[in-house]
Every structure is written in structure tokens, then in C-alpha cells.
Design an enzyme around this catalytic site. Structure first.
Site, PDB file in Angstrom:
ATOM      1  N   GLY A  13      47.168  40.383  46.259  1.00 30.81           N
ATOM      2  CA  GLY A  13      46.457  41.006  45.143  1.00 30.81           C
ATOM      3  C   GLY A  13      46.104  42.453  45.428  1.00 30.81           C
ATOM      4  N   SER A 142      33.210  34.942  45.760  1.00 32.39           N
ATOM      5  CA  SER A 142      32.415  35.649  44.745  1.00 32.39           C
ATOM      6  C   SER A 142      30.989  35.134  44.837  1.00 32.39           C
ATOM      7  CB  SER A 142      32.992  35.347  43.358  1.00 32.39           C
ATOM      8  OG  SER A 142      32.185  35.911  42.352  1.00 32.39           O
ATOM      9  N   TYR A 156      36.383  29.276  37.024  1.00 31.57           N
ATOM     10  CA  TYR A 156      36.383  30.340  38.044  1.00 31.57           C
ATOM     11  C   TYR A 156      35.328  30.055  39.126  1.00 31.57           C
ATOM     12  CZ  TYR A 156      35.719  34.993  40.068  1.00 31.57           C
ATOM     13  OH  TYR A 156      35.590  36.043  40.937  1.00 31.57           O
ATOM     14  N   ALA A 158      34.024  27.232  39.929  1.00 28.29           N
ATOM     15  CA  ALA A 158      34.454  26.068  40.726  1.00 28.29           C
ATOM     16  C   ALA A 158      35.457  26.496  41.794  1.00 28.29           C
ATOM     17  CB  ALA A 158      35.067  25.012  39.812  1.00 28.29           C
ATOM     18  N   LYS A 160      35.834  29.433  43.221  1.00 26.95           N
ATOM     19  CA  LYS A 160      35.278  30.314  44.264  1.00 26.95           C
ATOM     20  C   LYS A 160      34.336  29.556  45.207  1.00 26.95           C
ATOM     21  CE  LYS A 160      37.497  33.976  43.220  1.00 26.95           C
ATOM     22  NZ  LYS A 160      38.381  34.684  44.158  1.00 26.95           N
ATOM     23  N   ILE A 189      31.798  44.576  41.014  1.00 24.70           N
ATOM     24  CA  ILE A 189      32.518  45.684  41.629  1.00 24.70           C
ATOM     25  C   ILE A 189      33.283  46.448  40.552  1.00 24.70           C
ATOM     26  CG2 ILE A 189      34.228  46.303  43.398  1.00 24.70           C
ATOM     27  CD1 ILE A 189      31.601  44.875  44.437  1.00 24.70           C
TER      28      ILE A 189
HETATM   29  N1  LIG Z   1      35.696  42.692  40.385  1.00 25.77           N
HETATM   30  C1  LIG Z   1      34.616  41.999  40.700  1.00 25.77           C
HETATM   31  O1  LIG Z   1      33.495  42.381  40.327  1.00 25.77           O
HETATM   32  C2  LIG Z   1      34.737  40.742  41.541  1.00 25.77           C
HETATM   33  C3  LIG Z   1      33.555  40.066  41.893  1.00 25.77           C
HETATM   34  C4  LIG Z   1      33.641  38.928  42.690  1.00 25.77           C
HETATM   35  C5  LIG Z   1      34.874  38.483  43.152  1.00 25.77           C
HETATM   36  N2  LIG Z   1      36.005  39.152  42.783  1.00 25.77           N
HETATM   37  C6  LIG Z   1      37.274  38.630  43.310  1.00 25.77           C
HETATM   38  O2  LIG Z   1      37.995  39.674  43.930  1.00 25.77           O
HETATM   39  C7  LIG Z   1      39.394  39.481  43.740  1.00 25.77           C
HETATM   40  C8  LIG Z   1      39.976  40.720  43.087  1.00 25.77           C
HETATM   41  O3  LIG Z   1      39.315  40.943  41.850  1.00 25.77           O
HETATM   42  P1  LIG Z   1      39.604  42.261  40.995  1.00 25.77           P
HETATM   43  O4  LIG Z   1      38.449  42.459  40.101  1.00 25.77           O
HETATM   44  O5  LIG Z   1      40.038  43.348  41.884  1.00 25.77           O
HETATM   45  O6  LIG Z   1      40.813  41.735  40.097  1.00 25.77           O
HETATM   46  P2  LIG Z   1      42.036  42.512  39.440  1.00 25.77           P
HETATM   47  O7  LIG Z   1      41.749  43.957  39.335  1.00 25.77           O
HETATM   48  O8  LIG Z   1      42.366  41.772  38.205  1.00 25.77           O
HETATM   49  O9  LIG Z   1      43.190  42.307  40.529  1.00 25.77           O
HETATM   50  C9  LIG Z   1      43.681  41.026  40.803  1.00 25.77           C
HETATM   51  C10 LIG Z   1      44.819  41.123  41.780  1.00 25.77           C
HETATM   52  O10 LIG Z   1      45.329  39.809  42.013  1.00 25.77           O
HETATM   53  C11 LIG Z   1      46.739  39.825  41.853  1.00 25.77           C
HETATM   54  N3  LIG Z   1      47.206  38.524  41.378  1.00 25.77           N
HETATM   55  C12 LIG Z   1      46.672  37.754  40.393  1.00 25.77           C
HETATM   56  N4  LIG Z   1      47.400  36.638  40.253  1.00 25.77           N
HETATM   57  C13 LIG Z   1      48.420  36.695  41.154  1.00 25.77           C
HETATM   58  C14 LIG Z   1      49.496  35.835  41.491  1.00 25.77           C
HETATM   59  N5  LIG Z   1      49.710  34.674  40.856  1.00 25.77           N
HETATM   60  N6  LIG Z   1      50.329  36.215  42.466  1.00 25.77           N
HETATM   61  C15 LIG Z   1      50.156  37.381  43.117  1.00 25.77           C
HETATM   62  N7  LIG Z   1      49.155  38.234  42.852  1.00 25.77           N
HETATM   63  C16 LIG Z   1      48.286  37.890  41.877  1.00 25.77           C
HETATM   64  C17 LIG Z   1      46.999  40.947  40.839  1.00 25.77           C
HETATM   65  O11 LIG Z   1      48.306  41.475  41.034  1.00 25.77           O
HETATM   66  P3  LIG Z   1      49.459  41.456  39.915  1.00 25.77           P
HETATM   67  O12 LIG Z   1      48.797  41.655  38.584  1.00 25.77           O
HETATM   68  O13 LIG Z   1      50.353  42.575  40.347  1.00 25.77           O
HETATM   69  O14 LIG Z   1      50.094  40.123  40.071  1.00 25.77           O
HETATM   70  C18 LIG Z   1      45.964  41.978  41.263  1.00 25.77           C
HETATM   71  O15 LIG Z   1      46.468  42.771  42.301  1.00 25.77           O
HETATM   72  C19 LIG Z   1      39.546  38.216  42.893  1.00 25.77           C
HETATM   73  O16 LIG Z   1      39.799  37.129  43.747  1.00 25.77           O
HETATM   74  C20 LIG Z   1      38.194  38.087  42.225  1.00 25.77           C
HETATM   75  O17 LIG Z   1      37.896  36.772  41.910  1.00 25.77           O
HETATM   76  C21 LIG Z   1      35.967  40.252  41.986  1.00 25.77           C
END
Ligand SMILES: NC(=O)c1ccc[n+]([C@@H]2O[C@H](COP(=O)([O-])OP(=O)(O)OC[C@H]3O[C@@H](n4cnc5c(N)ncnc54)[C@H](OP(=O)(O)O)[C@@H]3O)[C@@H](O)[C@H]2O)c1
Length: 253
Positions: A13, A142, A156, A158, A160, A189
Site C-alpha cells: 500500500g 487503527s 473495518y 472488526a 483492525k 492522518i
Molecule cells: N488515514 C488515516 O487516518 C488512517 C487511520 C488509521 C488507520 N489507517 C490505515 O492505514 C492504512 C493506509 O491508509 P491510507 O489512509 O493511507 O489509505 P489510502 O490513501 O487509501 O491508501 C491505501 C493503500 O493501500 C493500497 N491497497 C488497497 N487495497 C490493495 C490491494 N488489494 N492490493 C494492494 N494494495 C492495496 C492502495 O494502493 P492501490 O490503490 O495502488 O492498490 C494504497 O496504496 C490502511 O490500512 C488504513 O486502514 C489510516
């Protein structure tokens, strides 16, 4: 010289958001970074960006819910580097849907991406980490699920929380091979996806955070780097909340 220089770091990701920040952190530290995602265009752009900076950053295009893709990733790392020092499982999805509207296919998509693919990616790399008697696995959980809830995120949350249950038993299985596994629990974030929600939304979220602002992908990358570092060599099966104090207040701020 950085302790991560020449280490092999895989970030799932990494094409955007938090994962992209983690890729950047380890690239600057002169690690050999391989990031994984489905978006070929975004992956190629990032590789080009780091090429200009003389950093070793490689894109592996793959869908991690696809078992064959996962196996190809493991084979690619084995053939290209013969080792893996840090595996950061950051790929995740978080569609917001209330329980009455969640279909079985959406439930499966969230659990497959956020939990099952993490399990099988780590399982795929385990023989290599055992062989080299070294590994640092960092999960991206998360605060949602393990500590908090939010309408629309039953699936979601569940996924995490389940990730942490997996981690604690895995930590005990890996420990004799000098492989640690820990999890970072981000709060809110500021990523590209969140920016799309508009200024008002971001202001409202910031008001719920004692620091008065959202975190950055680099805030999360530093926590990942801690678990991946020598400083954390005696830490396994643990969590680190990175949320600007969001979990602390007893009521409305
Ligand atoms: N942003 C927040 O506030 C926050 C808070 C708590 C936890 N998180 C966790 O942090 C992580 C990243 O979140 P984010 O906000 O940065 O999300 P994001 O901007 O939507 O990025 C998600 C990443 O995951 C990749 N991805 C999704 N499904 C995939 C698959 N089947 N195979 C390969 N790659 C996949 C996407 O790449 P492609 O689109 O190129 O496939 C992208 O690079 C997640 O696990 C999320 O649950 C985020």
C-alpha cells in the site's frame, strides 16, 4: 550512515497515503524499498521521482487479495535481494457503509484486504525471515476497532481489531527466529483521500484532536521505523497509538 541503509524494506500500500509516507521515510534512509499496490500509473510516477533523487525504490504491481500476486511478490523479493529486513503491511481499505447496507461482498473485500491478505503476505515471507533468522514486521492497524468505533465502520473496525489478535499469537510463533511483529495504531492522518473531503471536514476532525491538528504520514512512518529499528529489538506483539492524544479526553474537548 542510517541503520536502514541497504536494508530491504517492503511496504504494502505504498502508492498513496500513509504507505507513501513510509516509502519516503525509508527511501531517504537509503534502504532498498519495494512498495506494493495496484495503481500502475501512480507506482511508476513514484519510482521516477525517487530515481531522480538517486534512491533505490521499486514498484511491485499487485493485488494483495490475490494469492498468486502475493506469491509473485515473495518470489520477486527472494530473486532480487535474497533477503527481507522490514515488512510493513499498510495496504487497507475503509469504505464507510452502515451495517444494514453492507453486502457480503463488501464485508469480504474489507476482511480480505485488511486481514486475510496481511496473514498470507506474512506467511509467504516467513520462510525467508526464518532462513535469515531476522525480520521486523509492522502492521498498520487503527484506533478504530481496537479502541473506538464509528458508524459505517463495523467491518473495518472488526478487521483492525482482529489484526491485533493475529499479531499476539504470531509474535510468539516468530520469536525464536528473531522476527518481531508489532502494530501502529494511527488516529486521523491527513492523506490525499482525506484532503478530498474538503477543508470543513478536516477542521471538524482537527477539533476532536487535543493537538488541534491531524497527523501526517511521516508521523506514522516514524513509529513504523521505531518498530523496525534496533531500539525495538526486545519489543514484540505490542501496539503504538499515534493519534495526537485523540483517545484521551473523557468527553467533548
Ligand atoms: N488515514 C488515516 O487516518 C488512517 C487511520 C488509521 C488507520 N489507517 C490505515 O492505514 C492504512 C493506509 O491508509 P491510507 O489512509 O493511507 O489509505 P489510502 O490513501 O487509501 O491508501 C491505501 C493503500 O493501500 C493500497 N491497497 C488497497 N487495497 C490493495 C490491494 N488489494 N492490493 C494492494 N494494495 C492495496 C492502495 O494502493 P492501490 O490503490 O495502488 O492498490 C494504497 O496504496 C490502511 O490500512 C488504513 O486502514 C489510516
Amino acid at each position: 550512515m542510517s541503520q536502514f541503509s541497504n536494508q530491504v524494506v517492503v511496504v504494502t500500500g505504498g502508492t498513496k497515503g500513509i504507505g507513501k509516507g513510509i516509502v519516503d521515510y525509508f527511501a531517504v534512509e537509503n534502504a532498498n524499498v519495494v512498495f506494493v499496490g495496484r495503481d500502475q500509473k501512480q507506482g511508476a510516477q513514484l519510482v521516477e521521482h525517487y530515481k531522480k533523487q538517486d534512491k533505490h525504490v521499486v514498484f511491485f504491481q499487485g493485488d494483495l487479495t490475490d494469492r498468486q500476486s502475493q506469491q509473485e511478490l515473495v518470489t520477486f523479493i527472494y530473486n532480487a535481494y535474497g533477503r527481507l529486513d522490514v515488512l510493513c503491511c499498510c495496504a487497507g481499505i475503509y469504505p464507510s457503509t452502515t451495517m444494514d447496507k453492507i453486502t457480503e461482498s463488501e464485508w469480504d473485500a474489507v476482511l480480505n484486504t485488511n486481514l486475510k491478505s496481511v496473514f498470507f503476505t506474512i506467511k509467504g515471507f516467513l520462510p525467508l525471515m526464518k532462513e535469515q533468522n531476522y525480520g521486523r514486521v509492522v502492521l498498520m492497524s487503527s484506533i478504530t476497532g481496537p479502541f473506538t468505533g464509528y458508524p459505517g465502520w463495523t467491518h473495518y473496525g472488526a478487521s483492525k481489531a482482529a489484526m491485533l489478535g493475529f499479531m499476539r499469537s504470531a509474535a510468539l510463533e516468530f520469536v525464536s527466529h528473531n522476527v518481531t511483529i508489532n502494530a501502529v495504531l494511527p488516529g486521523n492522518i491527513l492523506t490525499e483521500s482525506l484532503l478530498d473531503q474538503g477543508e470543513d471536514y478536516i477542521k471538524a476532525v482537527a477539533q476532536a484532536i487535543p493537538t488541534g491538528k491531524l497527523g501526517t504520514p511521516h508521523d506514522i512512518a516514524r513509529a513504523v521505523a521505531f518498530f523496525a529499528s534496533q531500539d525495538a529489538s526486545f519489543i514484540t506483539g505490542q501496539t503504538l497509538v499515534v493519534d495526537g492524544g485523540q483517545l484521551l479526553p473523557e468527553g467533548v474537548l
